[in-house]
Write an enzyme that holds these catalytic residues in place. Structure first.
Site, PDB file in Angstrom:
ATOM      1  N   ALA A 159     108.408  41.356  26.775  1.00 49.95           N
ATOM      2  CA  ALA A 159     108.886  40.120  27.370  1.00 49.95           C
ATOM      3  C   ALA A 159     109.241  40.287  28.842  1.00 49.95           C
ATOM      4  O   ALA A 159     108.907  39.425  29.662  1.00 49.95           O
ATOM      5  CB  ALA A 159     110.093  39.598  26.583  1.00 49.95           C
ATOM      6  N   CYS A 400      71.123  28.490  61.474  1.00 48.47           N
ATOM      7  CA  CYS A 400      71.899  27.457  60.776  1.00 48.47           C
ATOM      8  C   CYS A 400      73.389  27.676  61.046  1.00 48.47           C
ATOM      9  O   CYS A 400      74.097  26.765  61.440  1.00 48.47           O
ATOM     10  CB  CYS A 400      71.618  27.497  59.282  1.00 48.47           C
ATOM     11  SG  CYS A 400      69.919  27.090  58.837  1.00 48.47           S
TER      12      CYS A 400
END
Length: 520
Positions: A159, A400
């Site tokens: 946990a 490009c």
């Protein structure tokens, strides 16, 4: 390696390896929880779902290609000491995985003491103790010893370790949560993992589910799901494609394929802590991205150099037929003319073919950028351009992606880049261009002693080719995963001499490739 003489190359500084690895390793969580987010009582799991145990074993053991681990590549499981002790002794350490146990006191010898004496020496090769929390374990896994040999790091409890995973600095590195939801409530649970957490800064997307089904053991219903943190940066790309296809205008183009187009867009991508914006909704050809960018940096113009490495992205534009159609009848086949790399390193020089030596000819924009960043980081003229109007007719294809401006944040010592791209093939070209200019920024940062900051991608004519529409619609249905990490395993004396093998992309979890035809 560059053909240029050493005096024309860009020397790398002593700091070149400072940011070769990330601060923490990316990781995933594997967890099972009930309807109240319970995960156990600190000692055991209060339900029996064998299918989940099988999933856990396969997920944490098998590599991404679904093959078993090898001597050179395996996964790691990170756990607290109590989780280690909850594993039955006969299964310790978890086979085929590097077991990292978080403990401020225990030693490897103490952890393995319950094992038969004859098994301890071999088991010790699979166990590492980290004196600290999850962040310390992830810091260890980000170092050279483990960065390449560990494919995926899994946090498996308990946990407190799960709780740490959801907090900074770990949460920024969490890529996936594999969650088995048990459709029941176990009163024995005293440990909990609320997921998704309420009011969390990170949004989570359900990437996949195996569907709700019933366990063959005790009849409990369960569902195995995968959640991923929302990748807002890749969503920019997907949302732009969606907007183009819904609101763009239909245009004819030189290829004869036709496009759906809109004008003017921008995307931003973080490059911090070795992050590489390699799109995940389809596999991007990283080897091609990297080799092409290095080819640019060396000023090369022969597509054959890439073809010899089985990279054929320029073959169509270097073919005899295409060159002749451009009027470049004197060019040898695969000689692209004074394209990107030539302009970067020899702007204004007279182009005499790809075999000529251009050392010292023209303006070396890359070298000038590096020198200026080091001597005058506040300069607002840190530009590299591939657009040379005088040379456009000699190029197989006009550039490009044509202009990059660099920017130094002198407060954070970060280097950012803004790319302007006039013609943007959203399906094939743009994913390549994003990764390519990210790598360029990372390399220029290394050459100037800075950290990578951000890539800002400005698009002019952003278009979708009509023959890409169906493929892109399929891509839009996919949930983006977290971006991967770029590491440098080797360093070089000169910027131009870096090789593909010096780098490695880790923690890349893309969807499968999507085939799209290139319009030539």
């Amino acid at each position: 390696m560059s053909r240029a003489a050493a005096r024309f190359k860009i020397p790398m500084p002593e700091t070149k390896a400072d940011f070769a690895f990330p601060s923490l390793r990316a990781f995933s969580i594997v967890v099972a929880l009930d309807m109240q987010h319970g995960i156990g009582d600190g000692e055991s799991i209060p339900w029996r779902v064998p299918e989940d145990m099988t999933f856990f074993k396969n997920q944490t053991t098998l590599l991404r290609n679904k093959k078993p681990p090898t001597e050179k590549k395996r996964n790691a499981v990170v756990m607290g000491r109590k989780t280690w002790e909850s594993v039955p002794v006969k299964f310790r350490p978890l086979k085929g995985r590097l077991n990292i146990v978080l403990s401020s006191k225990a030693t490897v010898e103490e952890l393995l003491a319950p094992l038969p004496e004859g098994q301890r020496a071999a088991a010790a090769q699979d166990v590492v103790v980290v004196n600290g929390g999850l962040a310390e374990a992830l810091r260890l896994l980000a170092r050279p010893l483990y960065c390449s040999s560990i494919e995926t790091a899994y946090c498996v409890g308990g946990a407190q370790v799960y709780a740490d995973a959801m907090l900074s600095p770990c949460i920024e590195k969490l890529q996936e949560v594999y969650l088995t939801r048990i459709y029941a409530t176990a009163p024995a649970c005293t440990r909990f993992f609320p997921f998704p957490p309420e009011n969390a800064a990170t949004a989570w997307d359900l990437a996949s589910s195996q569907g709700r089904r019933k366990s063959e053991a005790e009849g409990l219903e369960f569902e195995i799901c995968k959640y991923v943190p929302r990748n807002h940066e890749e969503r920019q790309y997907l949302e732009l494609i969606d907007r183009i296809m819904k609101t763009g205008i239909v245009k004819e183009d030189r290829t004869g394929v036709g496009t759906i187009s809109l004008f003017g867009a921008q995307m931003r991508f973080s490059l911090r802590d070795n992050r590489l914006p390699l799109l995940t909704t389809k596999r991007v050809f990283w080897r091609g991205v990297c080799e092409e960018l290095l080819w640019f940096l060396r000023g090369e113009t022969s597509a054959q150099l890439l073809a010899d490495k089985d990279i054929h992205i320029w073959d169509g534009n270097g073919s005899r037929e295409f060159l002749d159609s451009r009027g470049l009848t004197e060019n040898k086949e695969m000689d692209l003319g004074p394209v990107y790399g030539f302009q970067w390193r020899h702007f204004g020089a007279d182009y005499k073919g790809f075999e000529a030596n251009y050392d010292g000819e023209g303006v070396d924009q890359i070298k000038l950028i590096v020198e200026t960043i080091k001597t005058n980081p506040n300069d607002r003229r840190l530009l590299v351009t591939a657009w040379n109007p005088c040379a456009l007719q000699k190029m197989a294809l006009p550039p490009c992606h044509l202009l990059a401006q660099f920017y130094v944040n002198t407060d954070t010592s970060e280097l950012s880049c803004m790319l302007y791209q006039r013609s943007c093939d959203m399906g094939l070209g743009v994913p390549f261009n994003i990764a390519s200019y990210a790598l360029l920024t990372i390399l220029i940062a290394k050459a100037t002693g800075l950290r990578p900051g951000e890539l800002v991608h400005t698009l002019g004519d952003a278009h979708v080719y009509r023959n890409h529409v169906d493929a892109l619609k399929a891509q839009l249905e996919r949930v983006p995963h977290a971006f991967p990490t770029l590491i440098f395993k080797e360093e070089r004396q000169y910027l131009e001499d870096y090789e593909l093998t010096d780098m490695e992309v880790i923690d890349y979890v893309p969807h499968p490739a999507i085939k799209m035809e290139m319009a030539v």
